[in-house]
Write a protein that holds these residues in place. Structure first.
Motif, short mmCIF file in Angstrom:
data_model
loop_
_atom_site.label_atom_id
_atom_site.label_comp_id
_atom_site.label_asym_id
_atom_site.label_seq_id
_atom_site.Cartn_x
_atom_site.Cartn_y
_atom_site.Cartn_z
N THR A 57 100.70 -31.93 11.84
CA THR A 57 100.12 -31.22 10.70
C THR A 57 98.75 -31.81 10.41
OG1 THR A 57 100.51 -30.50 8.42
CG2 THR A 57 101.11 -32.77 8.96
N SER A 58 97.88 -31.00 9.84
CA SER A 58 96.54 -31.47 9.50
C SER A 58 96.41 -31.62 7.99
CB SER A 58 95.47 -30.51 10.03
OG SER A 58 95.59 -29.24 9.40
N PHE A 59 95.46 -32.42 7.59
CA PHE A 59 95.18 -32.59 6.17
C PHE A 59 93.68 -32.80 5.99
CE2 PHE A 59 96.20 -36.74 7.90
CZ PHE A 59 95.21 -37.56 7.40
N ARG A 60 93.19 -32.48 4.81
CA ARG A 60 91.77 -32.60 4.53
C ARG A 60 91.37 -34.06 4.48
NH1 ARG A 60 89.86 -31.58 0.07
NH2 ARG A 60 87.76 -30.98 0.73
N ALA A 61 90.23 -34.35 5.11
CA ALA A 61 89.66 -35.70 5.08
C ALA A 61 88.18 -35.55 4.74
CB ALA A 61 89.85 -36.39 6.42
N PRO A 62 87.84 -35.39 3.47
CA PRO A 62 86.47 -35.07 3.05
C PRO A 62 85.44 -36.12 3.47
CG PRO A 62 88.02 -34.72 1.25
CD PRO A 62 88.76 -35.44 2.33
N SER A 63 85.89 -37.35 3.68
CA SER A 63 84.94 -38.41 4.03
C SER A 63 84.52 -38.38 5.49
CB SER A 63 85.54 -39.79 3.71
OG SER A 63 86.68 -40.03 4.52
N LEU A 64 85.14 -37.51 6.29
CA LEU A 64 84.85 -37.44 7.71
C LEU A 64 84.01 -36.21 8.04
CD1 LEU A 64 88.38 -38.29 9.18
CD2 LEU A 64 86.53 -39.87 8.56
N LEU A 65 83.11 -36.37 9.00
CA LEU A 65 82.29 -35.24 9.42
C LEU A 65 83.14 -34.13 10.01
CD1 LEU A 65 79.14 -36.95 10.99
CD2 LEU A 65 79.29 -35.69 8.84
N CYS A 66 84.22 -34.49 10.71
CA CYS A 66 85.08 -33.47 11.31
C CYS A 66 85.96 -32.78 10.27
CB CYS A 66 85.94 -34.06 12.43
SG CYS A 66 86.85 -35.53 11.96
N GLY A 67 86.06 -33.33 9.07
CA GLY A 67 86.68 -32.63 7.96
C GLY A 67 88.19 -32.68 7.86
N ARG A 68 88.89 -32.81 9.00
CA ARG A 68 90.34 -32.81 8.98
C ARG A 68 90.87 -33.88 9.92
NH1 ARG A 68 91.94 -28.76 5.97
NH2 ARG A 68 94.14 -29.12 6.40
N ALA A 69 92.05 -34.41 9.57
CA ALA A 69 92.74 -35.37 10.43
C ALA A 69 94.16 -34.87 10.65
CB ALA A 69 92.74 -36.76 9.79
N TYR A 70 94.84 -35.48 11.61
CA TYR A 70 96.17 -35.00 12.01
C TYR A 70 97.17 -36.14 12.01
CZ TYR A 70 93.77 -30.80 13.71
OH TYR A 70 93.02 -29.66 13.81
N MET A 71 98.44 -35.77 11.74
CA MET A 71 99.54 -36.72 11.84
C MET A 71 100.78 -35.96 12.31
SD MET A 71 100.12 -37.29 7.75
CE MET A 71 101.33 -38.58 8.01
N LEU A 72 101.83 -36.68 12.67
CA LEU A 72 103.04 -36.05 13.19
C LEU A 72 103.86 -35.40 12.07
CD1 LEU A 72 104.38 -38.78 15.66
CD2 LEU A 72 102.99 -36.76 16.21
N THR A 73 104.56 -34.32 12.43
CA THR A 73 105.60 -33.76 11.58
C THR A 73 106.93 -34.42 11.96
OG1 THR A 73 106.10 -32.03 13.18
CG2 THR A 73 104.42 -31.53 11.51
N ARG A 74 108.00 -34.06 11.26
CA ARG A 74 109.30 -34.62 11.62
C ARG A 74 109.67 -34.22 13.05
NH1 ARG A 74 111.16 -38.84 10.83
NH2 ARG A 74 110.55 -38.62 8.64
N ASP A 75 109.36 -32.97 13.46
CA ASP A 75 109.64 -32.56 14.84
C ASP A 75 108.82 -33.38 15.83
OD1 ASP A 75 111.46 -30.68 14.06
OD2 ASP A 75 110.08 -28.97 14.20
N GLY A 76 107.58 -33.69 15.46
CA GLY A 76 106.74 -34.51 16.33
C GLY A 76 107.28 -35.92 16.47
#
Length: 262
Positions: free
Chosen positions: A71-90
């Motif tokens: 899943t992705s989430f907003r990361a306003p401090s980064l130029l790319c804008g979004r970061a990713y992490m695992l879901t429970r399935d992941g």
């Protein structure tokens, strides 16, 4: 799933087949690589996965998000804008690959945005190390030094070195405290040495010059034991200790995710 721990990072598992391997198996290999990587580092961004896979493809994480692995989430401090992490399935998929139960928080609120650049910078260093046949891993169970654990560890010729990502310079007592903590850890045998990594050559030069100056309390005892446990001529012992500090300048350390200038 096939594990890919020793696969060179410069090969794109989905587009370059080895003799006797199918596209399906190679695609699974690619999925395995990325899920285990995100588990180990907890959070990542698309430019780093592109570099890890050695490809120009930029949509792979979005594909995995559609399939429910991440899943992705907003990361306003980064130029790319979004970061990713695992879901429970992941997490479950990564656990099946590694053959063990995994401890991993799937909530974006568990991500420390203040340390996000350090985490991503450590990943960039780890990808560069991988290309040289070395493996750098995050510090999950390390003993804190002055309330802080290293950003990563790397194995060099069977010796474990701590990795310290330095994005802003420490000064005076703060720098001395950090150096003394690392000297203590090396003296106890916790690490073989420490590698300071920064995008600033000036910062690294300043640290190296500070280490060349006498540090009187190197020889004083602390609650953790004496700073230097080695025996011999003090100058020789101090020079041997200085040799255990290494410096790595990476000008592109923050490329693609440097903090937005508001």
């Amino acid at each position: 799933m096939d594990t890919i721990e020793n696969t060179p990072a410069i090969r794109n598992p989905r587009s370059h087949l080895l003799p006797g391997q199918t596209p399906k198996r190679r695609a699974m290999e690619k999925l395995t690589m990325v899920l285990v990587w995100i588990y180990e580092w907890h959070t990542t961004v698309s430019p780093l996965i592109t570099a890890l896979l050695g490809t120009t493809e930029t949509t792979y994480l979005r594909e995995l998000e559609k399939k429910g692995y991440i899943t992705s989430f907003r990361a306003p401090s980064l130029l790319c804008g979004r970061a990713y992490m695992l879901t429970r399935d992941g997490v479950n998929a990564a656990a099946s690959v590694l053959g063990k139960e995994l401890r991993y928080s799937v909530h974006p609120s568990s991500v420390s945005h203040s340390l996000l650049k350090h985490n991503l910078s450590a990943q960039r260093f780890a990808i560069e190390a991988r290309r040289q046949g070395l493996k750098a891993v995050p510090c999950r169970d390390s003993t804190p030094i002055n309330g802080k654990i290293p950003d990563a560890f790397i194995e060099v010729q069977s010796s474990r070195f701590a990795i310290e990502i330095e994005l802003s310079r420490k000064w005076d007592s703060e720098l001395e405290q950090a150096l003394n903590g690392h000297i203590s850890a090396i003296s106890r045998g916790d690490w073989a040495g420490v590698i300071y990594v920064s995008n600033s050559a000036t910062l690294l030069k300043g640290y190296e010059e500070r280490l060349e100056l006498p540090i009187p309390d190197w020889w004083q005892s602390t609650s953790h034991g004496p700073k230097l446990w080695m025996r011999g001529d003090p100058q020789v012992v101090e020079d041997e200790m200085r040799a255990k500090f290494r410096w790595r300048h990476m000008p592109d350390l923050l490329k693609d995710f440097e903090q937005v200038k508001l």
